[in-house]
Design an enzyme around this catalytic site. Sequence first.
Site, PDB file in Angstrom:
ATOM      1  N   ARG A   1       5.669 -13.001   9.647  1.00 62.51           N
ATOM      2  CA  ARG A   1       6.266 -11.674   9.503  1.00 62.51           C
ATOM      3  C   ARG A   1       7.650 -11.659  10.094  1.00 62.51           C
ATOM      4  NH1 ARG A   1       2.559  -7.373   9.056  1.00 62.51           N
ATOM      5  NH2 ARG A   1       4.134  -5.854   9.645  1.00 62.51           N
TER       6      ARG A   1
ATOM      7  N   GLU B   1       0.869  -1.168   0.000  1.00 65.52           N
ATOM      8  CA  GLU B   1       0.000   0.000   0.000  1.00 65.52           C
ATOM      9  C   GLU B   1       0.915   1.229   0.000  1.00 65.52           C
ATOM     10  OE1 GLU B   1      -2.731   0.317   3.313  1.00 65.52           O
ATOM     11  OE2 GLU B   1      -3.565   2.168   2.471  1.00 65.52           O
TER      12      GLU B   1
ATOM     13  N   LYS C   1       4.677   0.372   9.431  1.00 65.12           N
ATOM     14  CA  LYS C   1       4.705   1.662   8.735  1.00 65.12           C
ATOM     15  C   LYS C   1       4.076   2.763   9.572  1.00 65.12           C
ATOM     16  CE  LYS C   1       3.223  -0.035   4.744  1.00 65.12           C
ATOM     17  NZ  LYS C   1       2.528  -0.095   3.456  1.00 65.12           N
TER      18      LYS C   1
HETATM   19  P1  ATP Z   1       2.774  -2.422   7.962  1.00 59.54           P
HETATM   20  O1  ATP Z   1       2.113  -3.234   9.022  1.00 59.54           O
HETATM   21  O2  ATP Z   1       4.178  -2.072   8.250  1.00 59.54           O
HETATM   22  O3  ATP Z   1       1.978  -1.237   7.533  1.00 59.54           O
HETATM   23  P2  ATP Z   1       1.642  -3.795   5.816  1.00 59.54           P
HETATM   24  O4  ATP Z   1       1.513  -5.259   5.804  1.00 59.54           O
HETATM   25  O5  ATP Z   1       0.415  -3.030   6.134  1.00 59.54           O
HETATM   26  O6  ATP Z   1       2.850  -3.390   6.727  1.00 59.54           O
HETATM   27  P3  ATP Z   1       1.752  -3.561   2.993  1.00 59.54           P
HETATM   28  O7  ATP Z   1       2.172  -2.406   2.172  1.00 59.54           O
HETATM   29  O8  ATP Z   1       0.336  -3.970   2.967  1.00 59.54           O
HETATM   30  O9  ATP Z   1       2.210  -3.227   4.473  1.00 59.54           O
HETATM   31  O10 ATP Z   1       2.695  -4.813   2.736  1.00 59.54           O
HETATM   32  C1  ATP Z   1       3.057  -5.280   1.486  1.00 59.54           C
HETATM   33  C2  ATP Z   1       3.485  -6.712   1.616  1.00 59.54           C
HETATM   34  O11 ATP Z   1       4.592  -6.829   2.509  1.00 59.54           O
HETATM   35  C3  ATP Z   1       2.375  -7.576   2.170  1.00 59.54           C
HETATM   36  O12 ATP Z   1       2.290  -8.756   1.399  1.00 59.54           O
HETATM   37  C4  ATP Z   1       2.808  -7.869   3.570  1.00 59.54           C
HETATM   38  O13 ATP Z   1       2.336  -9.107   4.000  1.00 59.54           O
HETATM   39  C5  ATP Z   1       4.341  -7.834   3.464  1.00 59.54           C
HETATM   40  N1  ATP Z   1       4.930  -7.473   4.748  1.00 59.54           N
HETATM   41  C6  ATP Z   1       4.658  -6.383   5.488  1.00 59.54           C
HETATM   42  N2  ATP Z   1       5.336  -6.399   6.641  1.00 59.54           N
HETATM   43  C7  ATP Z   1       6.069  -7.540   6.650  1.00 59.54           C
HETATM   44  C8  ATP Z   1       6.984  -8.145   7.578  1.00 59.54           C
HETATM   45  N3  ATP Z   1       7.288  -7.562   8.735  1.00 59.54           N
HETATM   46  N4  ATP Z   1       7.544  -9.326   7.236  1.00 59.54           N
HETATM   47  C9  ATP Z   1       7.268  -9.899   6.062  1.00 59.54           C
HETATM   48  N5  ATP Z   1       6.420  -9.396   5.145  1.00 59.54           N
HETATM   49  C10 ATP Z   1       5.824  -8.223   5.428  1.00 59.54           C
HETATM   50 MG    MG Z   2      -1.283  -3.788   4.663  1.00 60.22          MG
END
Ligand code: ATP
Ligand code: MG
Length: 555
Positions: free
Chosen positions: A262, A36, A272
């Site tokens: 994760r 995102e 984020k």
């Molecule tokens: P955050 O919680 O930091 O906002 P998010 O999952 O909301 O992270 P996205 O932009 O939706 O952020 O993530 C893009 C991809 O990265 C998704 O497939 C998510 O599962 C993966 N991802 C995010 N954080 C991690 C992590 N700590 N370890 C592994 N993969 C991750």
């Molecule tokens: Mg997300």
Amino acid sequence: MSSAPTPIVSNFIRTIIDADLASGKHGNIVTRFPPEPNGYLHVGHAKSICLNFGLAQDYQGKCNLRFDDTNPEKESQEYAQSIQNDVRWLGFEWNGEVRWASDYFEQLYQFAVELTEKGLAYVDDLTPEQMREYRGTLTQAGKSSPSRERSVAENLDLFARMRAGEFADGSMVLRAKIDMASPNMNMRDPVIYRIRRAHHIRTGDVWCIYPMYDYTHCISDALEGITHSLCTLEFEDHRPLYDWVLDNLSIKCHPRQYEFSRLELHYTITSKRKLLQLVNDKHVSGWDDPRMPTISGMRRRGYTPDGIREFAKRVGISKSNNTVDMSVLEGCVREDLEAKAARVMAVIKPLKVVVTNFIEGQTESRVAGFHPQHPEFGERLVPFAKEIWIEADDFSVNPPEGWQRLTVGGEVRLRYSYVLRCDELIKDAAGNVVELRCSIDPDTLGKNPVGRKVKGVIHWLSVEHALPAEIRLYDRLFTVPEPDADKNVDFCTYLNPKSLAVVQGWVEAVVREAASETRYQFERLGYFCTDRYAHLPGKKIVFNLTATLKDTWEK
Ligand code: ATP
Ligand code: MG
């Protein structure tokens, strides 16, 4: 890399892919990375990037970059651009054009109409409070909204009028009609469209209704022919909804979702939202502050793409807890730099030495290679003169037992130069050592002194030839391993007040010409990188500490 890179280690996802290719279920694989654009990517995303793009590379498949841009208020082009830069910097390229969930807004709308026509979606006008109350709890079934029995015709009419902008923000939603008694809360008639008058970075003001993530994601995957949709474990409970949406639509492709754990790193945070808070509250200089666990921060700090990719390999992919110590990441970067970074001398805590038996005004230069194992890195001249800087920590008035550095009456080898003997120390009024009077043994250039052993070797710089440099020394951003573990304590409480120390040091003149983002090993000190923004031609020299030579974090 000095040590051999980790070979590909299989994991449960590779096992599934191998089976799908062997059975002919898929001829080739298509993955995607779906960020995102609501912030900069962090080290957790790096793991996901390495997984998705890495699988596509290993299996000669494809990996799409698709922005999940369904929350217009939080998203920006700046974020989207930074994400593309980060993916490329890590060494990956996506299949075709960048994709956006917003490219599918019209199709997503038409699919929602299809669900409504099938009696599988309805417009609901419960207030958010009522909706929460009707939803039930983990132990108690939900109850149906009165709107659940609306006719298909009325739902179609209301949904069209939601799109047309006839209703206020938040006054109505479109919900999937699934099961209000499901033990899985995600299946209790989840909202799939909401009314939100927000300017979207790509579609502007064309839409006042936006699809929800769960609904959008599976359809976007299907439209792109994704074979394996890989996400983190928190989406496991969303998988039934992912499958329900695709099972109920006239869409042929049905990608399979698989979840992995994760990545969490000790002494930092991987969220984020929380990283944004650090930026907004000015605890750091920006998303790319070298202390940030963002990809852009790690880049500015001097971490290498190869080091980060190696780290992703080492942490692996599984469903079990993936909390890793920062030292694992640093170790990967250090190993990569060991073979790749040119070595020079720098002094970060200078103490002046006057060489009493060397002629004033004379310079004697010796050739030194930039890397002991890599002659192809070239060489430079290291000038020696009457006044030199040494590291204050390399001198001790009352040395501990086994001290191999300098003390009054003792000797050390100056790297690439003579054996030096300290004859006298000079103190200021407060009793601090401010200068050393030393002498060289002229017979020790390139050979050992006769009749005695000199074990210690220290780095140094000619005062006249060295250039001043600003050196930014970084430590952990937080003082505890899991700063956000306790929900009742603000993670900012645990910020390390000593995470940044700026010192004025001295460097060899050759580094003046280095481009920004050039990585060096400062002998005996660590790896340092010229700052991406501050290190400019004609401006002061600025280095960021990437990592010390040894792991200083181990207890
Ligand atoms: P955050 O919680 O930091 O906002 P998010 O999952 O909301 O992270 P996205 O932009 O939706 O952020 O993530 C893009 C991809 O990265 C998704 O497939 C998510 O599962 C993966 N991802 C995010 N954080 C991690 C992590 N700590 N370890 C592994 N993969 C991750
Ligand atoms: Mg997300």
